[in-house]
Design an enzyme around this catalytic site. Structure first.
Site, PDB file in Angstrom:
ATOM      1  N   CYS A  69     -14.420  -4.797  70.731  1.00  0.00           N
ATOM      2  CA  CYS A  69     -13.788  -4.513  70.947  1.00  0.00           C
ATOM      3  C   CYS A  69     -13.414  -3.566  71.910  1.00  0.00           C
ATOM      4  O   CYS A  69     -14.210  -2.410  71.882  1.00  0.00           O
ATOM      5  CB  CYS A  69     -12.124  -3.796  70.710  1.00  0.00           C
ATOM      6  SG  CYS A  69     -11.223  -2.998  71.409  1.00  0.00           S
ATOM      7  N   ASN A  92      10.978   8.341  85.991  1.00  0.00           N
ATOM      8  CA  ASN A  92      10.271   7.728  84.939  1.00  0.00           C
ATOM      9  C   ASN A  92       9.740   5.609  85.523  1.00  0.00           C
ATOM     10  O   ASN A  92       9.984   5.595  83.988  1.00  0.00           O
ATOM     11  CB  ASN A  92      10.156   8.211  83.545  1.00  0.00           C
ATOM     12  CG  ASN A  92       8.928   8.335  82.648  1.00  0.00           C
ATOM     13  OD1 ASN A  92       8.175   7.936  83.369  1.00  0.00           O
ATOM     14  ND2 ASN A  92       9.615   8.035  81.584  1.00  0.00           N
ATOM     15  N   GLU A 114      19.126   2.118  83.241  1.00  0.00           N
ATOM     16  CA  GLU A 114      18.086   1.362  82.782  1.00  0.00           C
ATOM     17  C   GLU A 114      18.650   0.030  82.785  1.00  0.00           C
ATOM     18  O   GLU A 114      19.657  -0.112  82.352  1.00  0.00           O
ATOM     19  CB  GLU A 114      17.062   1.857  81.460  1.00  0.00           C
ATOM     20  CG  GLU A 114      16.971   1.107  80.532  1.00  0.00           C
ATOM     21  CD  GLU A 114      14.902   0.423  81.364  1.00  0.00           C
ATOM     22  OE1 GLU A 114      14.379  -0.309  81.534  1.00  0.00           O
ATOM     23  OE2 GLU A 114      14.989   1.975  81.818  1.00  0.00           O
ATOM     24  N   CYS A 119     -11.166   0.913  74.783  1.00  0.00           N
ATOM     25  CA  CYS A 119     -10.939   2.263  74.976  1.00  0.00           C
ATOM     26  C   CYS A 119     -12.151   2.707  75.486  1.00  0.00           C
ATOM     27  O   CYS A 119     -12.958   2.741  74.890  1.00  0.00           O
ATOM     28  CB  CYS A 119     -11.003   2.970  73.604  1.00  0.00           C
ATOM     29  SG  CYS A 119      -9.585   2.865  72.870  1.00  0.00           S
ATOM     30  N   CYS A 169       3.328   6.890  84.605  1.00  0.00           N
ATOM     31  CA  CYS A 169       1.247   6.751  84.783  1.00  0.00           C
ATOM     32  C   CYS A 169       0.437   6.713  85.028  1.00  0.00           C
ATOM     33  O   CYS A 169      -0.248   6.162  84.528  1.00  0.00           O
ATOM     34  CB  CYS A 169       2.081   5.545  83.188  1.00  0.00           C
ATOM     35  SG  CYS A 169       3.101   4.045  84.035  1.00  0.00           S
ATOM     36  N   CYS A 212      -8.883  -0.380  63.433  1.00  0.00           N
ATOM     37  CA  CYS A 212      -8.455  -0.001  64.742  1.00  0.00           C
ATOM     38  C   CYS A 212      -8.233   1.960  64.439  1.00  0.00           C
ATOM     39  O   CYS A 212      -6.884   2.096  64.403  1.00  0.00           O
ATOM     40  CB  CYS A 212      -7.684  -0.769  66.153  1.00  0.00           C
ATOM     41  SG  CYS A 212      -7.815   0.517  67.472  1.00  0.00           S
ATOM     42  N   CYS A 222     -16.271   4.760  67.330  1.00  0.00           N
ATOM     43  CA  CYS A 222     -15.342   3.200  66.993  1.00  0.00           C
ATOM     44  C   CYS A 222     -16.975   2.023  66.801  1.00  0.00           C
ATOM     45  O   CYS A 222     -17.580   1.568  67.525  1.00  0.00           O
ATOM     46  CB  CYS A 222     -14.696   2.764  67.602  1.00  0.00           C
ATOM     47  SG  CYS A 222     -14.105   1.233  67.369  1.00  0.00           S
ATOM     48  N   GLN A 230       6.985   5.756  74.112  1.00  0.00           N
ATOM     49  CA  GLN A 230       5.848   5.657  74.656  1.00  0.00           C
ATOM     50  C   GLN A 230       4.970   5.576  73.202  1.00  0.00           C
ATOM     51  O   GLN A 230       5.527   5.630  72.143  1.00  0.00           O
ATOM     52  CB  GLN A 230       5.979   7.302  74.830  1.00  0.00           C
ATOM     53  CG  GLN A 230       6.410   7.686  76.566  1.00  0.00           C
ATOM     54  CD  GLN A 230       5.366   7.024  77.697  1.00  0.00           C
ATOM     55  OE1 GLN A 230       4.146   6.425  77.459  1.00  0.00           O
ATOM     56  NE2 GLN A 230       6.142   7.271  78.975  1.00  0.00           N
TER      57      GLN A 230
END
Length: 374
Positions: free
Chosen positions: A11, A306, A261, A14, A333, A87, A3, A211
């Site tokens: 940036c 989750n 939820e 990542c 996650c 990006c 990148c 997601q």
């Protein structure tokens, strides 16, 4: 993947950018194995790899600069806009939108919010692309001052981007480092973006969570469905169900499925999907997952959780530990909070685990664990 933004230090989001993908995946596996090392009975299934580039279905872009010359990307340390219109982790359909949106900002005279000066109106653009290439666009504004102007110019934007299906304004009046506010103003007749995942149509509303990697989300739900079908429980709870992905994939004429939820927007989306699919034994309810579990007299045989990064917490762990629940599918996650929660439920044995690389080029990942009461 390489990148130019990362190489130029414009940036650094990542953090694993430029590293061989096999090394990234191996490091994530090692990290997860280390955190779950106390669970010696675990069967480690092969990790699920992602595309290395163009995998993000959602872009959350800060708008900076001026209306005539806007930046679409992030802010630097001084609060100035850094343009990231190319990006590489964003889906091609999103990348194609950015020049059109930049032109629209100038055409409509949408003044970007200046963070250091606390002036201006347009803070963020949040864009989501469905598997069919349709788009949801949200303008995050400081106030209602630009709403009518956006309405007036919206036909020209939709002509330039015919794939735009849902457009809204989110009002975020506070000077805070959060992405959006609570109030949403819908600008289109359509209120949901259809997300085709496996054999189901999920519906995404402006303030609903989904997601950011559609292919990995599909793999996540397939794995959950496979474990549920193998265990064949008579009842399933999907706690923190979002737009109902796990619940809808767990549906079967032989079992009752309930999804819980907090977000009413997400529940409305889940109910739409369930109704369209003709699922008779699936229902959804808006509320707190822990409060629902604690207040319900008869527990489900299998519970899917989750949660957000903080995990399910001590109260729900304690309830699960003392309940009659036979199996838990934990999708996480954050393996750190996962490990903490598993330690709080010693009556359950972790049987199988699978890592899904939801976030290539970063150190983050999703991991699913199948728990069985000992």
């Amino acid at each position: 993947m390489h990148c130019s933004y990362f190489d130029a230090a414009r940036c650094l989001s990542c953090t694993q950018m430029g590293q061989p993908y096999a090394d990234q995946l191996a490091a994530k596996q090692l990290h997860c194995r280390t955190l779950l090392a106390d669970h010696s009975s675990l069967e480690w299934l092969p990790p699920v790899e992602s595309r290395k580039a163009g995998f993000r279905n959602k872009a959350k872009m800060v708008v900076g600069g001026s209306a005539k010359n806007p930046t679409i990307g992030i802010l630097d340390a001084e609060g100035r806009g850094v343009d990231l219109r190319e990006c590489g982790v964003c889906a091609p359909g999103l990348l194609a939108c950015f020049p059109v949106l930049a032109a629209f900002i100038g055409q409509a005279g949408l003044t970007p919010y200046d963070v250091p000066r606390r002036s201006g109106e347009l803070k963020h653009l949040i864009i989501t692309e469905s598997p069919d290439g349709e788009l949801m666009l949200r303008f995050v504004l400081r106030s209602e001052n630009l709403v009518n102007r956006i309405r007036r110019h919206l036909p020209s934007l939709r002509q330039a981007l015919p794939q735009l299906k849902v457009v809204s304004v989110n009002l975020h009046p506070e000077h805070k480092a959060v992405l959006e506010g609570e109030r949403e103003i819908l600008l289109t007749e359509e209120s949901t973006l259809q997300m085709r995942v496996n054999d189901l149509d999920l519906h995404l509303r402006p303030q609903s969570f989904f997601q950011t990697n559609t292919e990995m989300a599909a793999a996540l739900y397939r794995q959950g469905r496979a474990w549920v079908n193998e265990l064949a429980p008579a009842s399933v709870w999907d706690l923190y169900c979002g737009v109902g992905g796990f619940a809808l994939h767990s549906a079967d004429v032989s079992r009752e499925v309930i999804g819980i939820e907090k977000s009413r927007e997400a529940i409305a989306s889940a109910e739409s999907s369930s109704k369209e699919s003709g699922l008779k034994r699936v229902r959804f309810q808006a509320g707190d997952a822990t409060a629902f579990a604690v207040a319900t007299k008869q527990a489900a045989e299998l519970v899917i959780v989750n949660p957000p990064r903080r995990g399910i917490g001590s109260e729900l762990c304690s309830w699960l530990e003392d309940s009659t629940v036979k199996h838990v599918i934990y999708s996480s996650c954050n393996a750190k909070s996962l490990a903490r929660d598993l330690a709080a439920m010693p009556s359950f044995t972790a049987r199988r685990v699978r890592l899904l690389d939801m976030f290539p080029q970063t150190s983050h990942y999703e991991v699913m664990v199948l728990l069985e009461r000992s």
